[in-house]
Design a protein around this motif. Sequence first.
Motif, PDB file in Angstrom:
ATOM      1  N   VAL A   6       0.841  -1.202   0.000  1.00 21.65           N
ATOM      2  CA  VAL A   6       0.000   0.000   0.000  1.00 21.65           C
ATOM      3  C   VAL A   6       0.874   1.249   0.000  1.00 21.65           C
ATOM      4  O   VAL A   6       0.565   2.230  -0.670  1.00 21.65           O
ATOM      5  CB  VAL A   6      -0.961  -0.015   1.208  1.00 21.65           C
ATOM      6  CG1 VAL A   6      -1.735   1.288   1.310  1.00 21.65           C
ATOM      7  CG2 VAL A   6      -1.916  -1.193   1.103  1.00 21.65           C
ATOM      8  N   HIS A   7       1.981   1.209   0.719  1.00 19.43           N
ATOM      9  CA  HIS A   7       2.904   2.345   0.747  1.00 19.43           C
ATOM     10  C   HIS A   7       3.384   2.679  -0.668  1.00 19.43           C
ATOM     11  O   HIS A   7       3.339   3.833  -1.094  1.00 19.43           O
ATOM     12  CB  HIS A   7       4.099   2.036   1.653  1.00 19.43           C
ATOM     13  CG  HIS A   7       5.216   3.013   1.527  1.00 19.43           C
ATOM     14  ND1 HIS A   7       5.174   4.260   2.097  1.00 19.43           N
ATOM     15  CD2 HIS A   7       6.402   2.935   0.883  1.00 19.43           C
ATOM     16  CE1 HIS A   7       6.290   4.907   1.811  1.00 19.43           C
ATOM     17  NE2 HIS A   7       7.051   4.123   1.079  1.00 19.43           N
ATOM     18  N   GLY A   8       3.819   1.668  -1.398  1.00 19.93           N
ATOM     19  CA  GLY A   8       4.302   1.883  -2.760  1.00 19.93           C
ATOM     20  C   GLY A   8       3.205   2.388  -3.686  1.00 19.93           C
ATOM     21  O   GLY A   8       3.421   3.281  -4.504  1.00 19.93           O
ATOM     22  N   CYS A   9       2.012   1.830  -3.539  1.00 19.92           N
ATOM     23  CA  CYS A   9       0.878   2.250  -4.371  1.00 19.92           C
ATOM     24  C   CYS A   9       0.508   3.703  -4.089  1.00 19.92           C
ATOM     25  O   CYS A   9       0.298   4.493  -5.016  1.00 19.92           O
ATOM     26  CB  CYS A   9      -0.299   1.324  -4.106  1.00 19.92           C
ATOM     27  SG  CYS A   9      -1.736   1.693  -5.107  1.00 19.92           S
ATOM     28  N   LEU A  10       0.428   4.089  -2.810  1.00 21.37           N
ATOM     29  CA  LEU A  10       0.084   5.472  -2.464  1.00 21.37           C
ATOM     30  C   LEU A  10       1.183   6.444  -2.886  1.00 21.37           C
ATOM     31  O   LEU A  10       0.897   7.568  -3.296  1.00 21.37           O
ATOM     32  CB  LEU A  10      -0.180   5.592  -0.966  1.00 21.37           C
ATOM     33  CG  LEU A  10      -1.495   5.011  -0.467  1.00 21.37           C
ATOM     34  CD1 LEU A  10      -1.547   5.009   1.052  1.00 21.37           C
ATOM     35  CD2 LEU A  10      -2.674   5.749  -1.050  1.00 21.37           C
ATOM     36  N   LYS A  11       2.423   5.996  -2.796  1.00 19.40           N
ATOM     37  CA  LYS A  11       3.527   6.869  -3.196  1.00 19.40           C
ATOM     38  C   LYS A  11       3.476   7.155  -4.696  1.00 19.40           C
ATOM     39  O   LYS A  11       3.653   8.298  -5.125  1.00 19.40           O
ATOM     40  CB  LYS A  11       4.860   6.231  -2.814  1.00 19.40           C
ATOM     41  CG  LYS A  11       6.034   7.155  -2.986  1.00 19.40           C
ATOM     42  CD  LYS A  11       7.286   6.550  -2.399  1.00 19.40           C
ATOM     43  CE  LYS A  11       8.435   7.526  -2.465  1.00 19.40           C
ATOM     44  NZ  LYS A  11       9.631   6.998  -1.834  1.00 19.40           N
ATOM     45  N   VAL A  18       1.037  14.578  -6.749  1.00 18.31           N
ATOM     46  CA  VAL A  18       0.757  15.835  -6.037  1.00 18.31           C
ATOM     47  C   VAL A  18       2.035  16.631  -5.869  1.00 18.31           C
ATOM     48  O   VAL A  18       2.056  17.854  -6.047  1.00 18.31           O
ATOM     49  CB  VAL A  18       0.078  15.567  -4.673  1.00 18.31           C
ATOM     50  CG1 VAL A  18      -0.039  16.838  -3.853  1.00 18.31           C
ATOM     51  CG2 VAL A  18      -1.295  14.946  -4.875  1.00 18.31           C
ATOM     52  N   ARG A  19       3.122  15.957  -5.553  1.00 13.88           N
ATOM     53  CA  ARG A  19       4.409  16.646  -5.362  1.00 13.88           C
ATOM     54  C   ARG A  19       4.886  17.280  -6.667  1.00 13.88           C
ATOM     55  O   ARG A  19       5.418  18.389  -6.680  1.00 13.88           O
ATOM     56  CB  ARG A  19       5.450  15.643  -4.842  1.00 13.88           C
ATOM     57  CG  ARG A  19       6.815  16.206  -4.575  1.00 13.88           C
ATOM     58  CD  ARG A  19       6.859  16.902  -3.228  1.00 13.88           C
ATOM     59  NE  ARG A  19       8.034  17.718  -3.073  1.00 13.88           N
ATOM     60  CZ  ARG A  19       9.163  17.320  -2.531  1.00 13.88           C
ATOM     61  NH1 ARG A  19       9.261  16.096  -2.056  1.00 13.88           N
ATOM     62  NH2 ARG A  19      10.179  18.138  -2.429  1.00 13.88           N
ATOM     63  N   SER A  20       4.678  16.598  -7.802  1.00 12.85           N
ATOM     64  CA  SER A  20       5.130  17.163  -9.070  1.00 12.85           C
ATOM     65  C   SER A  20       4.248  18.332  -9.518  1.00 12.85           C
ATOM     66  O   SER A  20       4.734  19.269 -10.144  1.00 12.85           O
ATOM     67  CB  SER A  20       5.161  16.086 -10.156  1.00 12.85           C
ATOM     68  OG  SER A  20       3.863  15.649 -10.454  1.00 12.85           O
ATOM     69  N   CYS A  21       2.964  18.294  -9.182  1.00 14.68           N
ATOM     70  CA  CYS A  21       2.068  19.398  -9.563  1.00 14.68           C
ATOM     71  C   CYS A  21       2.228  20.617  -8.664  1.00 14.68           C
ATOM     72  O   CYS A  21       2.117  21.746  -9.122  1.00 14.68           O
ATOM     73  CB  CYS A  21       0.612  18.934  -9.514  1.00 14.68           C
ATOM     74  SG  CYS A  21       0.192  17.789 -10.810  1.00 14.68           S
ATOM     75  N   SER A  22       2.460  20.385  -7.377  1.00 13.49           N
ATOM     76  CA  SER A  22       2.485  21.509  -6.442  1.00 13.49           C
ATOM     77  C   SER A  22       3.880  21.817  -5.905  1.00 13.49           C
ATOM     78  O   SER A  22       4.075  22.881  -5.344  1.00 13.49           O
ATOM     79  CB  SER A  22       1.563  21.222  -5.266  1.00 13.49           C
ATOM     80  OG  SER A  22       2.096  20.182  -4.471  1.00 13.49           O
ATOM     81  N   LEU A  27       1.919  19.327   1.256  1.00 15.63           N
ATOM     82  CA  LEU A  27       0.650  19.049   0.586  1.00 15.63           C
ATOM     83  C   LEU A  27       0.613  17.610   0.072  1.00 15.63           C
ATOM     84  O   LEU A  27      -0.407  16.924   0.200  1.00 15.63           O
ATOM     85  CB  LEU A  27       0.427  20.027  -0.564  1.00 15.63           C
ATOM     86  CG  LEU A  27      -0.875  19.872  -1.332  1.00 15.63           C
ATOM     87  CD1 LEU A  27      -2.071  20.103  -0.423  1.00 15.63           C
ATOM     88  CD2 LEU A  27      -0.909  20.821  -2.511  1.00 15.63           C
ATOM     89  N   ALA A  28       1.730  17.152  -0.478  1.00 16.40           N
ATOM     90  CA  ALA A  28       1.790  15.769  -0.966  1.00 16.40           C
ATOM     91  C   ALA A  28       1.651  14.780   0.188  1.00 16.40           C
ATOM     92  O   ALA A  28       0.965  13.767   0.066  1.00 16.40           O
ATOM     93  CB  ALA A  28       3.095  15.532  -1.720  1.00 16.40           C
ATOM     94  N   THR A  29       2.265  15.097   1.322  1.00 18.51           N
ATOM     95  CA  THR A  29       2.193  14.210   2.487  1.00 18.51           C
ATOM     96  C   THR A  29       0.778  14.138   3.028  1.00 18.51           C
ATOM     97  O   THR A  29       0.249  13.050   3.254  1.00 18.51           O
ATOM     98  CB  THR A  29       3.163  14.693   3.577  1.00 18.51           C
ATOM     99  OG1 THR A  29       4.490  14.681   3.059  1.00 18.51           O
ATOM    100  CG2 THR A  29       3.096  13.806   4.805  1.00 18.51           C
TER     101      THR A  29
END
Length: 130
Positions: A6-11, A18-22, A27-29
């Motif tokens: 699940v960690h890998g999927c959510l990452k 989200v990190r690349s857009c913002s 915010l990504a966390t």
Amino acid sequence: RWNRLVHGCLKRSVYKPVRSCSSSKGLATISTFLMSGLLHEYCWITLFYSNIHEEKEGMLEDRYVPLYGKQMLFFGWNGILLILEYILVGSSFGSMISWFPQTLPKPLVGMLVCTMALPVSHWFTGDLIA
């Protein structure tokens, strides 16, 4: 991490987009933790639903009462704690507290981490023990 799959999927599906857009780590966390909360809400709604048995007009009636919101609160709280950790470690105060994980015994560090989630753990485990 508790669950590597699940960690890998959510990452891959939440954190990185989200990190690349913002370009905001915070915010990504928080987005990732909220999505994790939504996934846990779905699991809890399907596994730990509540039926209320009422008697109306001499007939026993079952009524489904969904239990939701607690998982989102629990994972949102953990996301906030993680963001606070980023802020504190990145500040000048962070140099004073960053020695904790390196110098304290690992079992003690684990206990300290658990005590941060302990006050709200009933949001996560309440339906299991009820």
